[in-house]
Design an enzyme around this catalytic site. Sequence first.
Site, PDB file in Angstrom:
ATOM      1  N   THR A 388      35.399  -7.604  18.807  1.00 57.10           N
ATOM      2  CA  THR A 388      34.892  -6.666  17.829  1.00 57.10           C
ATOM      3  C   THR A 388      33.403  -6.152  17.991  1.00 57.10           C
ATOM      4  OG1 THR A 388      35.448  -8.485  16.433  1.00 57.10           O
ATOM      5  CG2 THR A 388      35.020  -6.365  15.346  1.00 57.10           C
ATOM      6  N   GLY A 481      21.917  -1.492  -0.494  1.00 52.73           N
ATOM      7  CA  GLY A 481      22.323  -2.898  -0.468  1.00 52.73           C
ATOM      8  C   GLY A 481      23.306  -3.146  -1.608  1.00 52.73           C
TER       9      GLY A 481
END
Length: 579
Positions: A388, A481
């Site tokens: 990945t 965030g």
Amino acid sequence: MPPRRPLPALRMLLAALCAAALLTPATRGQVARQPVRARRAIVASSSAFASQVGVEILRRGGNAVDAAVAVGLALAVTFPVAGNLGGGGFMLIRMADGRMAAIDYRETAPAAARRDMYLDADGNHRLEKSTLGYAAVGVPGTVAGFDLALRKYGRLKWAQVVAPARRLAREGFPVSYALAQGLRIAQRLAGDPESRRIFHRDGDYYAEGEIFRQPDLAATLERLEKRGSREFYEGETARRIAAAMRANGGFITLDDLKRYRPVEREPLRGTYRGYDIATFPPPSSGGIILLNVLNQLEGDDLAALGPGSSEASHLLIEALRRAFADRAALMGDPDFTTMPVETLISKEYAKERRATIDLRRATPSATVRAGMEAPASESEKVSEKAETTHYAIVDADGNLVTNTYTLNGPYGSGVTVPGTGVLLNNEMDDFAAKPGSLNAFQLIQGEANAIAPGKRPLSSMTPTIVFKDGKPWLALGSPGGPTIISTVIQTLINVIDHNMSLQQAIDAPRLHHQWMPDVVMWEPYGLSPDTRRALEAKGHRLEATPRYNGDVEAVLIDATGARLGASDPRNPDARAIGY
Ligand code: DON
């Protein structure tokens, strides 16, 4: 013959009638900014230059996906605080023919990563290790993710969508006041010789209006343009990244780069008050929390409680508190961790969580636990798949793209790969460096999000598409965030419950709660003193220093087919541009 004009009094009456018809009930009697309107297409992004690139691609026959890739590459040039080649993100696509895709090009931990790699000899998490410099970098996914999106859903050739960014980097663009200030105060750029040379001009800071040219980045983009996206992962750019890693204590090797793969996933689906929602699945926590919080709030009449009221705020805070407790305990990369996603997004589970909310009192976070047991961790297992800023686009055919991608911190890890102009992310800090300890966003995270080779760190990015009467309607997202999730939720509530225009919904003040720390974050002027007092009387602790959250960029197709777009006033460089 001049055109005949109505009499002045009649003109005034007509104008008043038109204005009244345009205003939604929520805007009547208020001064409110309206969204940008266009007949065919709109691009809303964090940088006017990048939005313009998107519009040009659309005008030349590209679709929303072509524009999305071109905008993403342009943002790497004109919005370097977050736009990137050296980071990763999530692209949610809804094609006019009904196909949907969630393209996950999140960074991965390099093969040499270990769960305790950011701990000191005493076993304590050293935040500077997971946030600054080469050791904090995850394997970048942006270039591969854009390539996948383009091949599968775009119309144009790779070189056509890279060219505008290459030109912007080569010819430069005028530095805005916000960019000049942002570069100057970014201390992490001063700590790396290459970043300092490029972005701080070795102390001769860029001033507003100066032209910012990035010849090294232009050369990198030119290589990508000519040789294709694999150049980043196997060509000269890859070799330079690996060499810089070796020289500076980083972990990413040529092999890590070569093995990086984006993943196409199924979007998460849910509903809110009859609207259908498609949002991003794990490794984002965003989609799960968005659906869970909306499900918790669905039984309450938020419209009657009123926007910004202490009662509505209390419900939102309590729902967020519970959902973030679940995040901390249960969520991580789905390729490494088993997660009860279907339960977490179900109406029944939300009802159970909602039943624990006390309408009169804040529930202390210390007493709020995840709503279920964490499954046994599999995070040490190497998965089969181990190799990945936000923008939104609607095109003339009604294809929608909503994309959030990131370097994580501002200017990422602060390091630029010598000779490439490529800033690198510090996404490794999104892992739980030590389960139970705080990351840069003060998030506590659990075993499910522990570091392992090839694993993707848990994210809060929440690109989302909402359907009204079964038709695609609103595409949005934000940076920030963990506050991304509360930002997207509040924008949706403002539009759906409070009947605000898209622009008002984005402009309106926001608050945030993430379970731990047990404080309500709020924006300057965002809560009236009596609302604050009412919340404090319920036992909520309000953070002493209010600060602004997010940069929502959104597009909407209204019932008449008109395109509306809106940018967040919190980012003065953002722009929605249509035609
Ligand atoms: O993926 C995440 O959740 C974070 N890396 C996003 C960081 C972010 O939004 C920073 N912007 N303010």
